[in-house]
Design an enzyme around this catalytic site. Structure first.
Site, PDB file in Angstrom:
ATOM      1  N   SER A 161     -10.177   0.243 -37.960  1.00  0.00           N
ATOM      2  CA  SER A 161      -9.084  -0.663 -37.616  1.00  0.00           C
ATOM      3  C   SER A 161      -8.366  -1.260 -38.809  1.00  0.00           C
ATOM      4  O   SER A 161      -7.212  -1.656 -38.700  1.00  0.00           O
ATOM      5  CB  SER A 161      -9.610  -1.787 -36.726  1.00  0.00           C
ATOM      6  OG  SER A 161     -10.616  -2.513 -37.403  1.00  0.00           O
ATOM      7  N   HIS A 214      -9.296   2.693 -31.530  1.00  0.00           N
ATOM      8  CA  HIS A 214      -7.981   2.950 -32.141  1.00  0.00           C
ATOM      9  C   HIS A 214      -7.605   4.430 -32.101  1.00  0.00           C
ATOM     10  O   HIS A 214      -6.569   4.808 -32.653  1.00  0.00           O
ATOM     11  CB  HIS A 214      -7.968   2.445 -33.587  1.00  0.00           C
ATOM     12  CG  HIS A 214      -8.014   0.958 -33.682  1.00  0.00           C
ATOM     13  ND1 HIS A 214      -6.885   0.166 -33.667  1.00  0.00           N
ATOM     14  CD2 HIS A 214      -9.062   0.100 -33.748  1.00  0.00           C
ATOM     15  CE1 HIS A 214      -7.233  -1.105 -33.740  1.00  0.00           C
ATOM     16  NE2 HIS A 214      -8.552  -1.165 -33.785  1.00  0.00           N
ATOM     17  N   LYS A 246      -5.323  -1.207 -26.181  1.00  0.00           N
ATOM     18  CA  LYS A 246      -4.463  -0.637 -27.218  1.00  0.00           C
ATOM     19  C   LYS A 246      -3.573   0.443 -26.594  1.00  0.00           C
ATOM     20  O   LYS A 246      -2.514   0.123 -26.074  1.00  0.00           O
ATOM     21  CB  LYS A 246      -5.317  -0.143 -28.374  1.00  0.00           C
ATOM     22  CG  LYS A 246      -6.071  -1.328 -29.026  1.00  0.00           C
ATOM     23  CD  LYS A 246      -6.979  -0.946 -30.122  1.00  0.00           C
ATOM     24  CE  LYS A 246      -7.619  -2.109 -30.837  1.00  0.00           C
ATOM     25  NZ  LYS A 246      -7.934  -3.316 -30.106  1.00  0.00           N
TER      26      LYS A 246
END
Lengths: 83, 399
Positions: free
Chosen positions: B185, B213, B244
């Protein structure tokens, strides 16, 4: 079996890059208050110490490590267990 | 007052930042215009620090699904699934995620943080070992601490270092869970998963990969770093988030181990957290369908990421080790990071300000995250804002 003085000397060598000018490392030296190490730096040092002594050092010991002397005692215990 | 004494250093840091005109935690988005634009502190802002990789937060299908579910089933579940029962949406979402990953089972959690907390603290206990990459997310560290297992770190993305530590463990490697992330990240680099899988096989350990991610970002079908590396079937546990690429909030763990389902009874963070609300489940299911059916979003995301990375590199900024939707600009000092962050804000660009000890190597970062929703013009505007800072800094130095 390494004695306390030997262990402390080796640990102090590993800590040298983090020591402010003029500070003499002692068993009572506080890793956070005296050396200004944050939690990430302390964990990075643990990795270096693992490699130096070729042992596993769980992060779980860290709540009991405030000073160089505390660290040395933990090291001595771990080295005894590995022997 | 004694219990508050330990926060005094935070108060001092916050005051110092406030004196410099910076309060990054309290930037208020007055009006969210789109996945990539907002009005903040009274001015239009390009959002370049959202993790909104596919730009789905305003997708009409997702919004309609969320609204319909809220009308049909209410705004919240008001309790955990163990106590209040599962809604059909929870079960459907788990089945759809299991099909997507090609895994036997999935457990849905209420946030990505809770997913890591719930899995790590339950899978391992005192006597077990957690071998974690040093750059792992705070939720991984916290889950590890809650487990009571021995926590050992290896140097970031260093396979030799990992092997050294596995070797030292001897027979204990069979009780060891290796924990890594697909894309990290802070710096946006990815794990060398093929090599890590090879090690976990040779030493008989288990492997958990946090794809927070990388879901929707990597792999032919958007399943993450493990898919891209061709080792998805060798990963024991894939953990991730809906907050996300899927534009909502929530987390999951996917696994082929039949014992996964037992975690529902043993995982305290699962048992004692209210389950995701119907609107969240519905928008996540819609977003997952879009992720599967719109590979063009992934292509656009990577075009934007490459463009931003290349332009900032050309401008001379020191960046993370490889192009990715997380473009981390490394800065030498806190003062430089704060000045650049403020300068970008002044020019209508919002990025994440990350200071030690939250950064991997004690440095300072301005962390940009790119979205498929960014237009080419917006990426150029972000680059121009960085470029103007360079001349602004030079001007300031001359003055």
């Amino acid at each position: 079996m390494q004695n306390i003085e030997d262990l402390q000397e080796q640990l102090c060598r590993i800590l040298t890059p983090f020591v402010p000018d003029g500070l003499d490392l002692q068993a009572e030296t506080d890793l956070v208050a005296d050396l200004d190490l944050d939690s990430m730096k302390v964990m990075d040092i643990v990795v270096d110490v693992e490699d130096h002594f070729d042992i596993s050092i769980p992060l779980n010991i860290l709540p009991d490590v405030r000073t160089i002397g505390d660290f040395v005692l933990q090291l001595q215990t771990l080295l005894k267990e590995e022997a | 007052m004694a219990i508050f004494d330990k926060f005094q250093h935070l108060a001092a840091t916050r005051q110092a930042l406030a004196d410099s005109g910076i309060d990054s935690i309290h930037v208020v988005m007055d009006n969210i215009v789109s996945p990539t634009e907002a009005v903040a502190n009274g001015r239009n802002m390009i959002l370049a620090g959202t993790n909104n990789y596919l730009g789905l937060t305003f997708d009409p299908m997702c919004i309609d699904a969320a609204c319909d579910a809220a009308r049909a089933e209410g705004t919240g579940t008001t309790g955990s699934r163990v106590a209040n029962g599962s809604y059909s949406g929870h079960v459907e979402l788990e089945r759809e995620l299991a099909d997507f990953f090609g895994f036997r089972g999935v457990i849905v959690f209420s946030t990505g943080y809770v997913a890591n907390l719930g899995m790590l603290s339950t899978l391992t206990n005192p006597g077990d070992v957690l071998l974690i990459d040093s750059d792992c997310h705070a939720s991984i560290y916290d889950g590890c601490r809650l487990s009571g297992a021995d926590i050992i770190r290896f140097r970031h993305n260093n396979v030799d270092d990992l092997e050294k530590r596995l070797r030292r463990l001897g027979e204990r490697s069979a009780n060891t869970l290796i924990v890594v992330e697909g894309i990290y990240s802070m710096l946006g680099d990815r794990a060398p998963l093929a090599d890590i899988v090879d090690l976990k096989r040779r030493y008989g350990a288990y492997l958990l990969v946090d794809e927070a991610h990388s879901l929707g970002v990597l792999g032919d079908r958007g399943r993450g770093c493990a898919e891209e590396a061709g080792v998805i079937e060798d990963v024991d546990f894939i953990v991730g988030t809906f907050s996300k690429s899927l534009g909502a909030i929530g987390g999951y763990c996917a696994s082929n181990h039949p014992e996964l389902d037992l975690m529902r009874y043993a995982s305290r963070p699962y048992v004692f957290t209210a389950s995701p609300s119907p609107s969240i489940v519905a928008s996540t299911r819609a977003a997952l369908k879009i992720l599967c059916s719109r590979p063009d979003l992934r292509s656009r995301l990577w075009q934007n990421a490459q463009r931003l990375y290349q332009r900032l590199q050309e401008l001379g900024f020191v960046l993370g080790p490889e192009p990715s939707p997380i473009v981390a600009v490394r800065l030498e000092s806190k003062e430089q990071a704060l000045a650049l962050w403020l300068g970008l804000l002044d020019r209508g660009v919002y990025v994440n300000l990350v200071l030690p000890p939250a950064t991997p190597d004690g440095g300072c970062l301005l962390r940009c995250s790119v979205s498929a929703g960014h237009s080419r013009e917006q990426i150029d505007t972000i680059c121009e804002a960085f470029e103007s800072f360079q001349s602004w800094e030079q001007t300031a130095q001359i003055a």
